[in-house]
Design an enzyme around this catalytic site. Structure first.
Site, mmCIF file in Angstrom:
data_model
loop_
_atom_site.group_PDB
_atom_site.id
_atom_site.type_symbol
_atom_site.label_atom_id
_atom_site.label_comp_id
_atom_site.label_asym_id
_atom_site.label_seq_id
_atom_site.Cartn_x
_atom_site.Cartn_y
_atom_site.Cartn_z
ATOM 1 C CE LYS A 292 -44.288 -84.040 112.862
ATOM 2 N NZ LYS A 292 -45.116 -82.920 113.337
ATOM 3 C CG ASP B 3 -52.518 -82.449 95.033
ATOM 4 O OD1 ASP B 3 -52.500 -83.670 94.748
ATOM 5 O OD2 ASP B 3 -53.395 -81.933 95.741
ATOM 6 C CB CYS C 224 -51.446 -84.182 115.918
ATOM 7 S SG CYS C 224 -52.363 -83.148 114.764
#
Length: 456
Positions: free
Chosen positions: A115, A160, A230
Site C-alpha cells: 500500500k 508505535d 482484510c
C-alpha cells in the site's frame, strides 16, 4: 481445489453481513484459485502489462499464471509490485480525495509495502510519504520495497501509533490498514483459518479502536482517514466506523464505484458511514473492507522545531556527490554518519521535525560513502529514479547473467569500459558492479541475493 475447512461458526457469523452470499463464497474458496495480480511502477518504464486490467486501478494487471517472481530480474529492479487486486482500490479512493496542492501522507501499518508503493505511485515529488511499521522485524522489507520503487519523497519509520500523538495536524491523509482477524485472506493463506475465532475478532476490534484513537491527533482538520481491514466481520468494520463517528468529528465520504466491479457498498448501522466490501467470487480479488472519513475538527497546532540533527556538509565533498544526481538543485543533501542521503528539497523541514519526534529507519535515497575523491555508491542510488545515468557507465545483462548477478555470483563480461558500472536488465537497474581487467566485483547486497535453486 481447496480442501480446507472453515473455522467453526465462521460461515454462520457472516450470514448477516452486507452482500454475503454463502453459496458463492464457499464456491470461491473451495474451487477457485486466488488470482495473481501485479501493479506496475509508473516511475520506471516497463512493458509488463496485460489486457486483463484491474478495473479500479489503471496500473494493476492480472496474470494468467503465477510465475516465479524471484527469478524475474524486473521484479528485483522494482519495475512492478506483486499485490492483491482488492487492496489496489485504495488508489481509486486516493484519486477521489487527493487535493492538487502538496500533501503529507502516513501509511501507519505499512509493511511489507504494497500500500505504501501504491500511495507513492499517486504522489508527486512535492508530496511526502511516511511509511511506518510498528513491528521492528518487518521494517527491513518495507524499506527494501520502497527503495526498489525508487523515489526520494519517502521516509520509513518504526514507531508505535501513540508516538504520532506529538505530530498534531501534521498529515493530510492517513491510511490505517489495521491489524485484524484476517478472514479476508483465507483463500490466499488457508493457514490463517487456524488463528480465527470470535474472541480474536473482538480482541482485534479493541486494538483497532486503540490504534485509531492514538493516530487521530496527527490528522489535520479537513484531512482524510482511510481505514481498511482484510476481515469480513462487522465488529472490525462497520462497528468501527460507528465508533469513530461517535467519538470524533468525522464526516463519511462516499466513493463512486462502478456496479460492474462487484464491490458491495455498505453503511454502518448507527451513523450510516459508507464502507466497501470485497468478497472473493464477487470480485476478482481477496477479502477487503475499506472506508474513507474526513476530519472536521482541529487537534491543535504542532509545535515547530527548528534544530537540525543532520551533520554540517563539507562543500568539497558535496561537489563530489552532486554529479551522480539528476537535477541536484531539487534535493536536500545530508549526512548520517558516513552516508550521504538526498530527499526532495521541499521536505527538508518535515524531515528535521520527524527526526525529532520519531525513530527513522530510512530517509529519501541513500547515495553512498566517499572514499577519497570517489563515491562508493549505495544500492538505493542504483534503484532510484534520481541517479544521473550520464555520470555512470551501464552494462546491459542477458537474462542468465542477470540471475548470476542477483545470486551475487561471478560474472564474465567482455566490456571495454572499466570501473564502476550500473548493471541493467532490459534497461532497468539492478545494482552496482566494478569492472576490472580480469574479473567483475559484484556489489549486489548480500542480504538481498537469490538463494533458492530456481523454478522446477
Amino acid at each position: 481445489m481447496q480442501n480446507h475447512q472453515f473455522p467453526a461458526n465462521f460461515i454462520d457469523s457472516l450470514s448477516d453481513e452486507p452482500g454475503f452470499d454463502r453459496v458463492n463464497f464457499v464456491e470461491a474458496h473451495q474451487n477457485n484459485e486466488p488470482p495473481t495480480s501485479i501493479r506496475v511502477n509508473p516511475f520506471k518504464k516497463t512493458t509488463l502489462k496485460t489486457d486483463d486490467q484491474v478495473p479500479w486501478c489503471p496500473e494493476g494487471f492480472y496474470l494468467d499464471t503465477r510465475p516465479s517472481f524471484t527469478f524475474d530480474p524486473l521484479f528485483h529492479a522494482g519495475s512492478y509490485y506483486v499485490q492483491e487486486a482488492s487492496s489496489m482500490f485504495i488508489a481509486h479512493i486516493l484519486k477521489q480525495i487527493k487535493p492538487a496542492e502538496p500533501v503529507k501522507i502516513l501509511d501507519l501499518c505499512a509493511a511489507p509495502g504494497g500500500k505504501s508503493t501504491l500511495l507513492n505511485s499517486a504522489m508527486t515529488p512535492d508530496d511526502l510519504l511516511v511509511a511506518n511499521e510498528i513491528i521492528k522485524t518487518r521494517v527491513p522489507i518495507l524499506a527494501d520495497n520502497l527503495s526498489r520503487w525508487g523515489t526520494a519523497n519517502t521516509i520509513v519509520t518504526n514507531n508505535d501509533p501513540k508516538d504520532f500523538n506529538r505530530l498534531h495536524g501534521f498529515f493530510d491523509i492517513i491510511l490505517v490498514d489495521a491489524p485484524c482477524s484476517g478472514s479476508g485472506m483465507f483463500r490466499k493463506d488457508p493457514a490463517a483459518m487456524d488463528e480465527w475465532s470470535e474472541a480474536n475478532v473482538n480482541l482485534c476490534h479493541q486494538r483497532q479502536e486503540r490504534i485509531l484513537a492514538d493516530i487521530y491527533p496527527a490528522l489535520t482538520e479537513d484531512g482524510y482517514l482511510i481505514y481498511s481491514t482484510c476481515s469480513y466481520s462487522h465488529q472490525e468494520n462497520e462497528d468501527i466506523l460507528d465508533w469513530l463517528c461517535t467519538e470524533f468529528e468525522l464526516e463519511t465520504i462516499r466513493i463512486p464505484i462502478n456496479v460492474d466491479w462487484g464491490i458491495v457498498e455498505t453503511q454502518s448501522a448507527e451513523k450510516k458511514a459508507w464502507g466497501y466490501r470485497f468478497y472473493p467470487g464477487k470480485v476478482k480479488g481477496e477479502g477487503l473492507f475499506v472506508s474513507c472519513l474526513k476530519k472536521k475538527e482541529s487537534s491543535g497546532n504542532l509545535i515547530s522545531f527548528k534544530n537540525n540533527k543532520n551533520q554540517k556538509l563539507v562543500n568539497t565533498e558535496f561537489d563530489l556527490v552532486k554529479p551522480y544526481i539528476n537535477d541536484p538543485a531539487n534535493y536536500y543533501f545530508f549526512k548520517m554518519n558516513d552516508d550521504w542521503l538526498a530527499i526532495n528539497q521541499q521536505h527538508k523541514e518535515s524531515l528535521n521535525l520527524l527526526q525529532h519526534h520519531l525513530y527513522i529507519k530510512k530517509s529519501g535515497v541513500r547515495i553512498g560513502k566517499l572514499a577519497g575523491r570517489d563515491l562508493v555508491a549505495d544500492h538505493e542510488l542504483a534503484l532510484s529514479t534520481i541517479v544521473n545515468k550520464n555520470a555512470v557507465a551501464e552494462t546491459e545483462l542477458s537474462y542468465d547473467d542477470a540471475i548470476l548477478y542477483l545470486r551475487r555470483e561471478n560474472l564474465i563480461i567482455n566490456e571495454a569500459k572499466k570501473g564502476w558500472s550500473l548493471m541493467t536488465y532490459q534497461g532497468q537497474a539492478l545494482g552496482w558492479a566494478k569492472l576490472l581487467p580480469n574479473r567483475v566485483n559484484n556489489y549486489y547486497p548480500k542480504e538481498l541475493r537469490i538463494l533458492s535453486q530456481g523454478p522446477k
